[in-house]
Design a protein around this motif. Structure first.
Motif, mmCIF file in Angstrom:
data_model
loop_
_atom_site.group_PDB
_atom_site.id
_atom_site.type_symbol
_atom_site.label_atom_id
_atom_site.label_comp_id
_atom_site.label_asym_id
_atom_site.label_seq_id
_atom_site.Cartn_x
_atom_site.Cartn_y
_atom_site.Cartn_z
ATOM 1 N N SER A 36 -74.044 43.086 -22.172
ATOM 2 C CA SER A 36 -73.757 44.154 -21.217
ATOM 3 C C SER A 36 -74.326 43.799 -19.854
ATOM 4 O O SER A 36 -75.089 42.840 -19.702
ATOM 5 C CB SER A 36 -74.345 45.481 -21.701
ATOM 6 N N GLY A 37 -73.935 44.593 -18.873
ATOM 7 C CA GLY A 37 -74.447 44.421 -17.522
ATOM 8 C C GLY A 37 -74.008 43.109 -16.901
ATOM 9 O O GLY A 37 -72.868 42.666 -17.061
ATOM 10 N N GLU A 38 -74.928 42.480 -16.177
ATOM 11 C CA GLU A 38 -74.615 41.240 -15.463
ATOM 12 C C GLU A 38 -74.195 40.123 -16.414
ATOM 13 O O GLU A 38 -73.342 39.305 -16.070
ATOM 14 C CB GLU A 38 -75.798 40.827 -14.595
ATOM 15 N N GLN A 39 -74.754 40.094 -17.619
ATOM 16 C CA GLN A 39 -74.358 39.060 -18.584
ATOM 17 C C GLN A 39 -72.904 39.239 -19.008
ATOM 18 O O GLN A 39 -72.186 38.265 -19.225
ATOM 19 C CB GLN A 39 -75.284 39.072 -19.804
ATOM 20 N N ALA A 40 -72.432 40.493 -19.109
ATOM 21 C CA ALA A 40 -71.020 40.747 -19.423
ATOM 22 C C ALA A 40 -70.127 40.245 -18.286
ATOM 23 O O ALA A 40 -69.061 39.672 -18.529
ATOM 24 C CB ALA A 40 -70.786 42.236 -19.668
ATOM 25 N N ALA A 41 -70.555 40.458 -17.045
ATOM 26 C CA ALA A 41 -69.784 39.982 -15.895
ATOM 27 C C ALA A 41 -69.714 38.457 -15.882
ATOM 28 O O ALA A 41 -68.652 37.874 -15.639
ATOM 29 C CB ALA A 41 -70.388 40.501 -14.597
ATOM 30 N N LEU A 42 -70.831 37.787 -16.158
ATOM 31 C CA LEU A 42 -70.843 36.319 -16.180
ATOM 32 C C LEU A 42 -69.979 35.780 -17.317
ATOM 33 O O LEU A 42 -69.285 34.771 -17.157
ATOM 34 C CB LEU A 42 -72.272 35.807 -16.284
ATOM 35 N N GLN A 43 -69.991 36.461 -18.462
ATOM 36 C CA GLN A 43 -69.125 36.053 -19.565
ATOM 37 C C GLN A 43 -67.660 36.192 -19.160
ATOM 38 O O GLN A 43 -66.836 35.328 -19.452
ATOM 39 C CB GLN A 43 -69.412 36.904 -20.803
ATOM 40 N N GLN A 44 -67.324 37.262 -18.461
ATOM 41 C CA GLN A 44 -65.951 37.489 -17.999
ATOM 42 C C GLN A 44 -65.508 36.384 -17.034
ATOM 43 O O GLN A 44 -64.364 35.926 -17.075
ATOM 44 C CB GLN A 44 -65.843 38.858 -17.338
ATOM 45 N N ILE A 45 -66.413 35.940 -16.174
ATOM 46 C CA ILE A 45 -66.096 34.856 -15.242
ATOM 47 C C ILE A 45 -65.829 33.559 -16.010
ATOM 48 O O ILE A 45 -64.884 32.829 -15.716
ATOM 49 C CB ILE A 45 -67.224 34.694 -14.198
#
Length: 161
Positions: A36-45
């Motif tokens: 979740s959070g920033e780690q979810a965004a980095l995974q999405q990238i």
């Protein structure tokens, strides 16, 4: 719920950068692990860079063409074109501050390409530095993996990266 979790949401943790590439991560009790959070965004990238552009029926603008460069020769024009593609696709991501992504090729040989990607997530207090490896796998498929994630401290005098 933290601000980052509200901004970036949550997702099932997948094996970006592991031996089980794109496999869901499972806890010892059999439950799926979440990010979740920033780690979810980095995974999405990471998923955006791995997915071939136009292959998702529900979002034909999602994805990139970075996998086309895996078996190319390391020439200045190829390096520039690859970095331009990475920067364009990362800057298109809604989690990223527009124009904040920058890319540099750190290694390019017959085993793959290694990139240094710097980006800022919306609402984050610091930029992220990701080292990405694009590599062919044995079955002619290709992989994109995050092999190292370095979080900058935000202090311009800190050179510990």
């Amino acid at each position: 719920m933290t601000t980052a979790a509200r901004l970036f949401g949550a997702d099932i943790m997948i094996g970006l950068g592991s031996g089980d590439f794109l496999a869901a991560s499972v806890a010892a009790n059999g439950e799926l692990l979440l990010v979740s959070g920033e780690q979810a965004a980095l995974q999405q990238i990471g998923l955006r860079l791995y997915t071939m552009h136009g292959t998702l029926w529900y979002d034909v603008e999602f994805g990139s063409f970075v996998l086309h460069w895996i078996k190319e020769e390391s020439e200045p024009l190829s390096r520039e074109a690859l970095c331009q593609e990475v920067e364009t696709r990362v800057n298109d991501d809604p989690h990223v501050v527009p124009g904040s992504a920058s890319c540099a090729v750190t290694d390019w040989d017959e085993t793959g390409v290694v990139l240094l990607l710097t980006l800022e997530l919306i609402g984050a207090a610091h930029p992220y530095n990701l080292i990405l490896r694009l590599a062919p796998s044995g079955d002619e498929a290709a992989t994109v993996e995050v092999i190292l994630e370095v979080v900058a401290s935000g202090d311009p005098d800190d050179t510990s990266l």
